[in-house]
Design a protein around this motif. Structure first.
Motif, PDB file in Angstrom:
ATOM      1  N   UNK A 110      37.206  42.174  36.779  1.00  0.00           N
ATOM      2  CA  UNK A 110      37.441  41.958  38.211  1.00  0.00           C
ATOM      3  C   UNK A 110      37.629  40.473  38.501  1.00  0.00           C
ATOM      4  N   UNK A 111      36.740  39.643  37.963  1.00  0.00           N
ATOM      5  CA  UNK A 111      36.855  38.193  38.144  1.00  0.00           C
ATOM      6  C   UNK A 111      38.156  37.671  37.555  1.00  0.00           C
ATOM      7  N   UNK A 112      38.495  38.147  36.361  1.00  0.00           N
ATOM      8  CA  UNK A 112      39.721  37.678  35.710  1.00  0.00           C
ATOM      9  C   UNK A 112      40.965  38.070  36.502  1.00  0.00           C
TER      10      UNK A 112
ATOM     11  N   UNK B  77      37.235  40.887  51.974  1.00  0.00           N
ATOM     12  CA  UNK B  77      37.136  39.695  51.119  1.00  0.00           C
ATOM     13  C   UNK B  77      38.499  39.306  50.564  1.00  0.00           C
ATOM     14  N   UNK B  78      38.583  38.075  50.091  1.00  0.00           N
ATOM     15  CA  UNK B  78      39.805  37.660  49.418  1.00  0.00           C
ATOM     16  C   UNK B  78      39.536  37.423  47.937  1.00  0.00           C
ATOM     17  N   UNK B  79      40.593  37.159  47.193  1.00  0.00           N
ATOM     18  CA  UNK B  79      40.470  37.031  45.743  1.00  0.00           C
ATOM     19  C   UNK B  79      39.534  35.900  45.354  1.00  0.00           C
ATOM     20  N   UNK B  80      39.477  34.844  46.149  1.00  0.00           N
ATOM     21  CA  UNK B  80      38.597  33.716  45.837  1.00  0.00           C
ATOM     22  C   UNK B  80      37.126  34.134  45.874  1.00  0.00           C
ATOM     23  N   UNK B  81      36.773  35.043  46.798  1.00  0.00           N
ATOM     24  CA  UNK B  81      35.392  35.532  46.861  1.00  0.00           C
ATOM     25  C   UNK B  81      34.983  36.170  45.538  1.00  0.00           C
ATOM     26  N   UNK B  82      35.895  36.920  44.928  1.00  0.00           N
ATOM     27  CA  UNK B  82      35.598  37.565  43.655  1.00  0.00           C
ATOM     28  C   UNK B  82      35.630  36.570  42.506  1.00  0.00           C
ATOM     29  N   UNK B  83      36.585  35.664  42.532  1.00  0.00           N
ATOM     30  CA  UNK B  83      36.731  34.698  41.442  1.00  0.00           C
ATOM     31  C   UNK B  83      35.535  33.756  41.366  1.00  0.00           C
ATOM     32  N   UNK B  84      34.936  33.442  42.501  1.00  0.00           N
ATOM     33  CA  UNK B  84      33.807  32.518  42.525  1.00  0.00           C
ATOM     34  C   UNK B  84      32.465  33.216  42.343  1.00  0.00           C
ATOM     35  N   UNK B  85      32.485  34.553  42.275  1.00  0.00           N
ATOM     36  CA  UNK B  85      31.252  35.291  42.003  1.00  0.00           C
ATOM     37  C   UNK B  85      30.996  35.278  40.499  1.00  0.00           C
ATOM     38  N   UNK B  86      29.814  34.819  40.099  1.00  0.00           N
ATOM     39  CA  UNK B  86      29.499  34.739  38.679  1.00  0.00           C
ATOM     40  C   UNK B  86      29.201  36.144  38.158  1.00  0.00           C
ATOM     41  N   UNK B  87      29.952  36.566  37.184  1.00  0.00           N
ATOM     42  CA  UNK B  87      29.788  37.883  36.578  1.00  0.00           C
ATOM     43  C   UNK B  87      29.076  37.756  35.232  1.00  0.00           C
ATOM     44  N   UNK B  88      28.165  38.685  34.947  1.00  0.00           N
ATOM     45  CA  UNK B  88      27.445  38.662  33.683  1.00  0.00           C
ATOM     46  C   UNK B  88      28.396  38.784  32.500  1.00  0.00           C
ATOM     47  N   UNK B  89      28.064  38.072  31.432  1.00  0.00           N
ATOM     48  CA  UNK B  89      28.920  38.088  30.236  1.00  0.00           C
ATOM     49  C   UNK B  89      28.123  38.559  29.032  1.00  0.00           C
ATOM     50  N   UNK B  90      28.674  39.419  28.210  1.00  0.00           N
ATOM     51  CA  UNK B  90      29.960  40.107  28.410  1.00  0.00           C
ATOM     52  C   UNK B  90      29.761  41.393  29.191  1.00  0.00           C
ATOM     53  N   UNK B  91      30.615  41.658  30.132  1.00  0.00           N
ATOM     54  CA  UNK B  91      30.531  42.887  30.924  1.00  0.00           C
ATOM     55  C   UNK B  91      31.934  43.346  31.289  1.00  0.00           C
TER      56      UNK B  91
END
Length: 468
Positions: free
Chosen positions: A454-456, A435-449
């Motif tokens: 990883x997304x940041x 995967x590339x960084x965009x795959x992680x950045x566009x994955x919605x992560x639960x907040x706050x967690x």
């Protein structure tokens, strides 16, 4: 089958029931093989009985005790906090270790794996003999997987006896030491040292190399060292251990730093300088199996030795001595025997230290990636910018992503911080899947967690950070 002077015929035999062996046996059975597993001591191996699992139990107990004394920031003040170490050990042994090892034995039986107790000794590449309390029995086999693991290294001047203990001894102490010297500041020494420090022990680590946790990058280790000092731990690097003198009710450890003789008194000294492969006294040379000068068995990418029907996995082959590595290699070897084309690929092999805070890494470091000819960059995001870390009051540390400059492919990750071992899992999948960084950045992560770090970090790698 005839028992006695005749050999009992086996299809696939696995020697060793640790995390490599029992996983290999179950997978081989799932793939249609008739499997027997030979174990001389522990179902579950060192890991489940006197290694990974019981050490994490003591680490958890240490956290509970330490947090009970240090929660003032939350407005929580505990009085008369005490630890009954006998109960701690009973919980570890009965509610953790026994439950897991009993579960493994049940899984072996469920998958119709025959369990043979005793010591295996090769007679040739198709025959072995198992020695046990009642005598011995010969077996013939079509395929074998050797998964005999490793044991602690004993160094000159520090014979394991009395107050000179190995990791097994450290896990089974009857009382919490007032003072503990740890020789070897690798993962095992650092983990157990911090576990006892959290329970109030005065711990000194003597490490022969320039830093503790030498397999991790220095900036990761600095965060752990800071927390060690907060727990009144003393760290001496470039220290050469010379001798332990057992005084009966204490032990004196003699060592040198830069040629200067030093000594320290303690209740126990833990030796954790590495492990030795269990490849001796098995008759491997009789079977004609090739080994290295270090006693490791030479294998190909399927775990196959120079004898095409004999495989080897885990601590007895090249690579890090990790339980999850052994399990992975066991699955590959079992599949190879079944005729599949699986091969080992260690690109996303996790390395974890359950210190305070935890350290976890996988894939390339920035330096290693550049040495491999990759054009990469490193992006680092602090846990101090993560809301969940702030609410836990665990803001020390960071996550670093190593990505290619051209297309932001994730090739490595290093973490030091709260629950780093769990945060790493998403990144293992990313590295393994290309995967590339965009795959992680566009994955919605639960907040706050904690996972949001990883997304940041991925957004930082893309040049579009929100929270830093």
């Amino acid at each position: 089958m005839v028992v006695g002077d005749f050999a009992i015929e086996l299809d696939t035999v696995v020697i060793g029931a640790g995390p490599g062996g029992y996983v290999a046996a179950i997978r081989a059975a799932q793939l249609g093989q008739k499997v027997a597993i030979i174990e001389r001591q522990y179902i579950g191996g060192v890991c489940l009985n006197v290694g990974c699992i019981p050490s994490k139990a003591l680490i958890s107990a240490g956290h509970a005790y330490h947090n009970a004394h240090h929660s003032e920031i939350f407005g929580v003040t505990a009085k008369d906090v005490a630890i009954d170490f006998t109960k701690t050990q009973e919980w570890k042994d009965n509610s953790v270790v026994a439950k897991l090892t009993g579960g493994v034995e049940m899984l072996l039986k469920k998958n119709k794996v025959e369990i043979i107790r005793g010591d295996a000794f090769f007679q040739d590449e198709h025959h072995l003999r198992v020695m046990h309390e009642e005598g011995a029995q010969s077996y013939s086999y079509n395929n074998a997987i050797i998964a005999t693991g490793s044991r602690p290294i004993e160094i000159p001047g520090f014979k394991f006896a009395g107050r000179v203990i190995d990791s097994t001894g450290a896990l089974n102490l009857k009382e919490i030491p007032g003072k503990l010297v740890v020789i070897g500041g690798g993962v095992i020494g650092s983990e157990l040292g911090m576990a006892y420090a959290n329970m109030g022990t005065e711990v000194t680590i003597l490490e022969g190399s320039p830093q503790i946790l030498p397999t991790f990058e220095k900036d990761l280790v600095r965060v752990v060292e800071k927390e060690m000092k907060n727990r009144n731990m003393t760290i001496h690097t470039n220290a050469m251990a010379k001798e332990a003198v057992d005084n009966g009710d204490s032990v004196t450890v003699k060592y040198e730093i830069d040629g200067k003789a030093e000594e320290i008194n303690a209740d126990y000294v833990l030796i954790s300088v590495g492990r030795r492969p269990n490849t001796d006294e098995m008759g491997l040379e009789i079977a004609g199996i090739k080994m290295t000068d270090r006693g490791l068995i030479e294998v190909d990418k399927q775990g196959r030795t120079n004898k095409p029907n004999i495989y080897a996995i885990g601590d007895i082959v090249a690579g890090a001595a990790l339980a999850h590595k052994a399990s992975y290699e066991g699955k590959v070897a079992a599949a190879a025997i079944a005729g599949h084309k699986d091969e080992v690929d260690y690109v996303a092999m996790p390395s974890v230290a359950f210190t305070d805070p935890e350290v976890a890494a996988a894939g390339y470091t920035e330096k290693a990636a550049k040495e491999a000819g990759l054009d990469v960059k490193a992006s680092k995001f602090p846990f101090g910018g993560n809301g969940r870390a702030l609410s836990l009051n665990q803001t020390e540390g960071f996550l670093r992503l190593v990505t290619t400059k051209e297309d932001n492919i994730i090739v490595g990750a290093q973490i030091v911080g709260p629950n780093a071992s769990e945060v790493l899992t998403e990144l293992l999948l990313a590295i393994e899947s290309g995967m590339n960084a965009e795959d992680l950045a566009l994955t919605i992560h639960g907040h706050p967690s904690l996972g949001e770090v990883t997304m940041d970090t991925a957004e930082l790698a893309l040049g579009m950070p929100i929270h830093v």
